[in-house]
Design a protein around this motif. Sequence first.
Motif, PDB file in Angstrom:
ATOM      1  N   SER A  42       0.829  -1.209   0.000  1.00 50.13           N
ATOM      2  CA  SER A  42       0.000   0.000   0.000  1.00 50.13           C
ATOM      3  C   SER A  42       0.859   1.252   0.000  1.00 50.13           C
ATOM      4  O   SER A  42       0.530   2.238  -0.653  1.00 50.13           O
ATOM      5  N   ILE A  43       1.984   1.218   0.679  1.00 50.02           N
ATOM      6  CA  ILE A  43       2.901   2.358   0.665  1.00 50.02           C
ATOM      7  C   ILE A  43       3.509   2.519  -0.727  1.00 50.02           C
ATOM      8  O   ILE A  43       3.596   3.626  -1.258  1.00 50.02           O
ATOM      9  N   ARG A  44       3.873   1.400  -1.338  1.00 49.69           N
ATOM     10  CA  ARG A  44       4.470   1.442  -2.677  1.00 49.69           C
ATOM     11  C   ARG A  44       3.505   2.025  -3.696  1.00 49.69           C
ATOM     12  O   ARG A  44       3.896   2.734  -4.616  1.00 49.69           O
ATOM     13  N   ARG A  45       2.222   1.740  -3.518  1.00 45.46           N
ATOM     14  CA  ARG A  45       1.206   2.247  -4.446  1.00 45.46           C
ATOM     15  C   ARG A  45       0.779   3.674  -4.103  1.00 45.46           C
ATOM     16  O   ARG A  45      -0.112   4.218  -4.732  1.00 45.46           O
ATOM     17  N   GLY A  46       1.404   4.229  -3.090  1.00 47.07           N
ATOM     18  CA  GLY A  46       1.085   5.608  -2.726  1.00 47.07           C
ATOM     19  C   GLY A  46      -0.081   5.737  -1.771  1.00 47.07           C
ATOM     20  O   GLY A  46      -0.557   6.825  -1.510  1.00 47.07           O
ATOM     21  N   ARG A  47      -0.540   4.621  -1.260  1.00 44.35           N
ATOM     22  CA  ARG A  47      -1.657   4.648  -0.313  1.00 44.35           C
ATOM     23  C   ARG A  47      -1.134   4.168   1.026  1.00 44.35           C
ATOM     24  O   ARG A  47      -0.765   3.014   1.171  1.00 44.35           O
ATOM     25  N   THR A  48      -1.084   5.055   1.973  1.00 45.23           N
ATOM     26  CA  THR A  48      -0.659   4.635   3.299  1.00 45.23           C
ATOM     27  C   THR A  48      -1.891   4.255   4.100  1.00 45.23           C
ATOM     28  O   THR A  48      -2.957   4.837   3.913  1.00 45.23           O
ATOM     29  N   PRO A  49      -1.778   3.295   4.993  1.00 48.45           N
ATOM     30  CA  PRO A  49      -2.929   2.856   5.766  1.00 48.45           C
ATOM     31  C   PRO A  49      -3.518   3.969   6.628  1.00 48.45           C
ATOM     32  O   PRO A  49      -4.639   3.864   7.065  1.00 48.45           O
ATOM     33  N   LEU A  50      -2.768   5.028   6.867  1.00 49.05           N
ATOM     34  CA  LEU A  50      -3.246   6.082   7.744  1.00 49.05           C
ATOM     35  C   LEU A  50      -4.027   7.169   7.007  1.00 49.05           C
ATOM     36  O   LEU A  50      -4.503   8.103   7.632  1.00 49.05           O
ATOM     37  N   ASN A  51      -4.132   7.070   5.671  1.00 47.32           N
ATOM     38  CA  ASN A  51      -4.827   8.109   4.914  1.00 47.32           C
ATOM     39  C   ASN A  51      -6.248   8.314   5.423  1.00 47.32           C
ATOM     40  O   ASN A  51      -6.589   9.367   5.913  1.00 47.32           O
ATOM     41  N   LYS A  52      -7.091   7.329   5.250  1.00 44.81           N
ATOM     42  CA  LYS A  52      -8.479   7.401   5.698  1.00 44.81           C
ATOM     43  C   LYS A  52      -8.857   6.050   6.276  1.00 44.81           C
ATOM     44  O   LYS A  52      -8.513   5.011   5.716  1.00 44.81           O
ATOM     45  N   PRO A  53      -9.590   6.047   7.361  1.00 37.62           N
ATOM     46  CA  PRO A  53     -10.012   4.763   7.932  1.00 37.62           C
ATOM     47  C   PRO A  53     -11.033   4.074   7.031  1.00 37.62           C
ATOM     48  O   PRO A  53     -11.742   4.736   6.266  1.00 37.62           O
ATOM     49  N   PRO A  54     -11.123   2.740   7.111  1.00 40.41           N
ATOM     50  CA  PRO A  54     -12.053   1.998   6.255  1.00 40.41           C
ATOM     51  C   PRO A  54     -13.497   2.485   6.387  1.00 40.41           C
ATOM     52  O   PRO A  54     -14.226   2.506   5.403  1.00 40.41           O
ATOM     53  N   ALA A  55     -13.915   2.879   7.585  1.00 46.17           N
ATOM     54  CA  ALA A  55     -15.297   3.326   7.776  1.00 46.17           C
ATOM     55  C   ALA A  55     -15.582   4.582   6.959  1.00 46.17           C
ATOM     56  O   ALA A  55     -16.648   4.711   6.344  1.00 46.17           O
ATOM     57  N   GLU A  56     -14.627   5.487   6.916  1.00 52.55           N
ATOM     58  CA  GLU A  56     -14.815   6.727   6.152  1.00 52.55           C
ATOM     59  C   GLU A  56     -14.848   6.445   4.652  1.00 52.55           C
ATOM     60  O   GLU A  56     -15.674   6.978   3.923  1.00 52.55           O
ATOM     61  N   ARG A  57     -13.951   5.578   4.190  1.00 49.76           N
ATOM     62  CA  ARG A  57     -13.949   5.222   2.779  1.00 49.76           C
ATOM     63  C   ARG A  57     -15.217   4.461   2.417  1.00 49.76           C
ATOM     64  O   ARG A  57     -15.763   4.626   1.323  1.00 49.76           O
ATOM     65  N   GLY A  58     -15.712   3.630   3.337  1.00 51.04           N
ATOM     66  CA  GLY A  58     -16.943   2.888   3.102  1.00 51.04           C
ATOM     67  C   GLY A  58     -18.143   3.807   2.965  1.00 51.04           C
ATOM     68  O   GLY A  58     -19.012   3.592   2.115  1.00 51.04           O
ATOM     69  N   ARG A  59     -18.188   4.844   3.800  1.00 51.30           N
ATOM     70  CA  ARG A  59     -19.282   5.829   3.693  1.00 51.30           C
ATOM     71  C   ARG A  59     -19.244   6.511   2.324  1.00 51.30           C
ATOM     72  O   ARG A  59     -20.285   6.747   1.714  1.00 51.30           O
TER      73      ARG A  59
END
Length: 126
Positions: A42-59
């Motif tokens: 995820s870091i390599r793809r430019g997405r860090t786990p700390l960007n947005k929590p799953p609940a926020e992305r799910g909404r």
Amino acid sequence: MRYHQPTRDYVNRKTKEGKGKMEIIRCLKRFIAREAYRALISIRRGRTPLNKPPAERGRRLRELCVTHGITQQQVSDALGVHSSRISEIERGTRNLPELERRATLWIQTITTPNQPNQHAETLDNV
């Protein structure tokens, strides 16, 4: 295995299944390796786990579906997955970023109006 309660619960569960201590440790190491791999990718793809929590992305995914009148079943059929996976993403109970990305892309693809062909427009004006 001594102090982390979820790991202790896991060890107890595996012991009841008849697994030995060395096999349980091997399973734990594999789990840690999978988690580390996912984090690195995820870091390599430019997405860090700390960007947005799953609940926020799910909404966000849910709002996109509701806005365009698309059901979970339609999304799951289009992506070839069970509708419960889409539900888990929307509720934020499961972190499936690749499936979430595919779902968002599919919704955007079917809801974005086709861009007019610029060549056809110039022919109409002639």
